[in-house]
Design an enzyme around this catalytic site. Sequence first.
Site, PDB file in Angstrom:
ATOM      1  N   ARG A  76       5.270  15.816   8.023  1.00 11.64           N
ATOM      2  CA  ARG A  76       5.555  14.653   7.171  1.00 11.64           C
ATOM      3  C   ARG A  76       4.658  14.678   5.951  1.00 11.64           C
ATOM      4  NH1 ARG A  76       1.121  11.590   7.505  1.00 11.64           N
ATOM      5  NH2 ARG A  76      -0.004  11.437   9.478  1.00 11.64           N
ATOM      6  N   GLY A  77       4.927  13.777   5.026  1.00 17.11           N
ATOM      7  CA  GLY A  77       4.027  13.587   3.912  1.00 17.11           C
ATOM      8  C   GLY A  77       2.829  12.747   4.336  1.00 17.11           C
ATOM      9  N   GLY A  78       1.836  12.654   3.477  1.00 17.92           N
ATOM     10  CA  GLY A  78       0.695  11.784   3.732  1.00 17.92           C
ATOM     11  C   GLY A  78      -0.477  12.491   4.374  1.00 17.92           C
ATOM     12  N   THR A  81      -3.298   9.619  10.074  1.00 19.42           N
ATOM     13  CA  THR A  81      -3.125   8.260  10.552  1.00 19.42           C
ATOM     14  C   THR A  81      -3.272   8.253  12.069  1.00 19.42           C
ATOM     15  OG1 THR A  81      -1.810   6.232  10.326  1.00 19.42           O
ATOM     16  CG2 THR A  81      -0.623   8.250  10.892  1.00 19.42           C
ATOM     17  N   HIS A  83      -1.791   6.581  15.791  1.00 14.87           N
ATOM     18  CA  HIS A  83      -0.778   5.854  16.562  1.00 14.87           C
ATOM     19  C   HIS A  83      -1.350   5.554  17.936  1.00 14.87           C
ATOM     20  CE1 HIS A  83       2.115   6.589  13.488  1.00 14.87           C
ATOM     21  NE2 HIS A  83       2.196   7.893  13.704  1.00 14.87           N
ATOM     22  N   ALA A 152       1.760   1.667   7.980  1.00 16.76           N
ATOM     23  CA  ALA A 152       1.711   2.987   7.353  1.00 16.76           C
ATOM     24  C   ALA A 152       3.107   3.574   7.268  1.00 16.76           C
ATOM     25  CB  ALA A 152       0.788   3.916   8.143  1.00 16.76           C
ATOM     26  N   LEU A 153       3.254   4.529   6.374  1.00  7.97           N
ATOM     27  CA  LEU A 153       4.555   5.132   6.115  1.00  7.97           C
ATOM     28  C   LEU A 153       4.381   6.615   5.836  1.00  7.97           C
ATOM     29  CD1 LEU A 153       7.591   4.629   5.515  1.00  7.97           C
ATOM     30  CD2 LEU A 153       6.946   4.145   3.160  1.00  7.97           C
ATOM     31  N   GLY A 154       5.172   7.440   6.499  1.00 13.09           N
ATOM     32  CA  GLY A 154       5.138   8.878   6.263  1.00 13.09           C
ATOM     33  C   GLY A 154       6.483   9.481   6.624  1.00 13.09           C
ATOM     34  N   CYS A 184      -5.184   7.405   5.976  1.00  8.17           N
ATOM     35  CA  CYS A 184      -4.353   7.888   4.870  1.00  8.17           C
ATOM     36  C   CYS A 184      -5.196   8.496   3.752  1.00  8.17           C
ATOM     37  CB  CYS A 184      -3.463   6.777   4.335  1.00  8.17           C
ATOM     38  SG  CYS A 184      -2.403   6.062   5.618  1.00  8.17           S
TER      39      CYS A 184
END
Length: 228
Positions: A76-78, A81, A83, A152-154, A184
């Site tokens: 993924r991008g980023g 992070t 979880h 967060a977003l990826g 991030c």
Amino acid sequence: MTFPTPSEPALIRHLGRADYDSTFAAMRAFTDARTPDTRDELWIVEHPPVFTLGLGADRGHLLAGASAIPVVQTDRGGEVTYHGPGQVVIYMLMDLRRNKPGGKLYARQFVHKIEQAIINVLGAYNLAGERVEGAPGIYMAGGPKQGAKIAALGLKVRGNGCTYHGLSLNVAMDLAPFSWINPCGYAGLETVDMRTVGATAQLSDVQQQLAEELIRVLAHVAEPAVHE
């Protein structure tokens, strides 16, 4: 056999608690196998503790204490992070070519809509979230935790417009592992969950609300107003 139409809403799948590695492999397998007629899906999952690294992530953002938790390299991008239990994770297996009436939905628009859905759901719990330019995700817009990251977003967007990976929203979790990384890639960035900022919510409720809001927002051309 009747194939799903491009306008059919994404199918919501509840995976329960599942380890990251097998879910990551399943996302890629689904995307490898999909055709132009494959229905989009949203996968709701809760992961055991894991740190994930985006493409090009700097392992220097793993700090003291991080060795206690598995680290997985992803596509993924980023940056890095975390979880863990008590966090909503929704993976978005979408075909961007058919999620905007009249044409392709571009990655930047897709990200904006995902962020709007998170802001809307937070608003339903009287929490104000906001975007920060150049830093994907959602941050607290006011109060004593203003500027702290709550979601967060990826994403991975393949050349054919198909996406996987997705978003995470912190509901009620052990936040300590976030202090073992630069979230991030931002040193000293505080991370909070909904419980920390005063919202009592059941994880299952937020999971379903956010999935449904993502589908609703993606179905509209115009950006919806933030809930009051």
